[in-house]
Design an enzyme around this catalytic site. Structure first.
Site, short mmCIF file in Angstrom:
data_model
loop_
_atom_site.label_atom_id
_atom_site.label_comp_id
_atom_site.label_asym_id
_atom_site.label_seq_id
_atom_site.Cartn_x
_atom_site.Cartn_y
_atom_site.Cartn_z
N LYS A 62 0.84 -1.21 0.00
CA LYS A 62 0.00 0.00 0.00
C LYS A 62 0.87 1.25 0.00
O LYS A 62 0.59 2.22 -0.71
CB LYS A 62 -0.93 -0.03 1.21
CG LYS A 62 -2.02 -1.09 1.07
CD LYS A 62 -2.72 -1.39 2.38
CE LYS A 62 -3.58 -2.65 2.21
NZ LYS A 62 -3.90 -3.31 3.47
N GLN A 99 -5.31 -2.38 9.58
CA GLN A 99 -4.77 -3.58 8.95
C GLN A 99 -5.19 -4.80 9.77
O GLN A 99 -4.93 -4.88 10.97
CB GLN A 99 -3.24 -3.47 8.86
CG GLN A 99 -2.57 -4.61 8.14
CD GLN A 99 -2.91 -4.65 6.63
OE1 GLN A 99 -3.02 -3.61 5.99
NE2 GLN A 99 -3.12 -5.84 6.11
N ASP A 132 -11.86 1.34 3.24
CA ASP A 132 -11.94 -0.10 2.94
C ASP A 132 -13.34 -0.63 3.21
O ASP A 132 -13.56 -1.85 3.27
CB ASP A 132 -10.89 -0.89 3.73
CG ASP A 132 -10.64 -2.27 3.09
OD1 ASP A 132 -11.07 -2.47 1.94
OD2 ASP A 132 -10.04 -3.13 3.73
#
Ligand SMILES: NC(=O)c1ccc[n+]([C@@H]2O[C@H](COP(=O)([O-])OP(=O)(O)OC[C@H]3O[C@@H](n4cnc5c(N)ncnc54)[C@H](OP(=O)(O)O)[C@@H]3O)[C@@H](O)[C@H]2O)c1
Length: 303
Positions: A54, A98, A121
């Protein structure tokens, strides 16, 4: 001849588009670059490699990516306080946590503390509800969005098709099934308790697999004319020796995650001899997930 659905090609095209957009945006007076904050608790090696992908992609397109690392034993309240702080900072456009996070933390509570407008996300319950309701103002989870864009790029229609999704996790299986439904597919969802998986998968026009089980889908599960999307990422064997230092950025982006041998949930060698199109692992959905996360970031930035 089987068509390979190459996620790296599409990722690079998206990278070019996003780079141009960011260059255009920052020409405006007082404009700043889009900024993503990645929250990591602890330091799992797999997470480190995904995070690195990322960061590299962000750097490539001219976005700012800040990694905020917290100690493994951080308590829930402190982590939520930190996320609230990021929520209120105007120069932060997107926040992701994450996964996985340590078990003493309630994953849903932590994710739901992200401001939905910065949840790039699409993991908060508000954005999940928007997905259920086919409300386009929500963020679609990056992996699901990546699958949709990969199919679109290769002009594979979804409407009126029978899509079989293997896997029902909140992270991948369910959002992907819902998105397909929103695009007017007829959707069947399979899981570990499904009877006669082979019979059901064979009926799919588009078979999407997200089970995390290496080579779960064999030649016995597929039929010709099918499109197979393999979301699974399974790290097998020992890490391979890759000295990536000094390699060009593009080269380093090729490996997801770098330094490991990866296989999907589909027996690529056998299945690719039968079906019409298939996404490989690595090089299929993995690169798409990173690209789509940054597409969402740009949407959040524009807002
Ligand atoms: N490409 C990417 O960017 C990306 C992004 C995220 C995840 N992934 C990968 O995608 C895979 C799935 O991730 P996840 O987070 O969804 O995993 P997960 O939470 O472990 O969910 C796996 C799902 O697969 C089902 N399943 C397991 N064994 C099965 C079997 N033998 N037959 C049918 N269904 C079975 C499970 O069923 P039950 O519900 O009955 O347990 C569950 O619903 C992993 O390999 C992960 O690394 C890739």
């Amino acid at each position: 001849m089987v068509k390979i659905l190459d996620g790296k090609v599409v990722r690079d095209k998206i990278a070019e588009e996003l780079t141009k957009k960011i260059e255009r945006f920052i020409k405006a007076p007082l404009a700043r670059r889009p900024r993503l904050v990645i929250i990591q608790v602890g330091s799992l090696p797999e997470s480190n490699t995904y995070i690195r992908q990322k960061i590299l992609f962000g750097k490539k397109i001219g976005a700012v990516v800040n990694l905020q690392n917290f100690k493994q034993k951080i308590d829930e309240r402190s982590l939520i306080n930190q996320i609230s702080r990021f929520n209120s900072q105007k120069n932060i456009d997107g926040i992701i946590v994450q996964q996985p996070i340590p078990q003493h933390l309630d994953k849903n509570k932590i994710v739901d503390s992200i401001e939905p407008a910065k949840d790039v996300d699409g993991q908060t319950s508000i954005n999940f509800k928007k997905l259920i309701e086919n409300d386009p103002t929500g963020f679609v989870p990056a992996t699901t969005k990546g699958v949709l864009i990969l199919l679109k790029h290769y002009k594979i229609p979804i409407a009126q098709k029978h899509v079989v999704v293997v896997g029902r996790s909140s992270l991948v299986g369910k959002p992907t099934a819902l998105s397909m439904l929103n695009k007017d597919a007829t959707v069947t969802v399979c899981h570990s308790k499904t009877q006669d998986l082979e019979k059901i998968t064979k009926l799919a026009d588009i078979l999407v697999v997200a089970a995390g089980k290496p080579k779960l889908i064999t030649k016995n599960h597929v039929s010709k004319n099918q499109v197979v999307i393999d979301i699974g990422i399974n790290v097998v064997g020992e890490p391979i020796n890759t000295d990536l230092v000094g390699n060009r950025l593009d080269k380093r982006l090729e490996n997801e995650p770098p330094g490991h041998k990866l296989i999907g949930d589909v027996d690529f060698k056998e299945v690719s001899k039968i079906v019409a199109a298939i996404s490989p692992v690595p090089g299929g959905v993995g690169p798409m997930t990173v690209a789509s996360l940054f597409q969402n970031l740009l949407e959040a930035y524009k807002e």
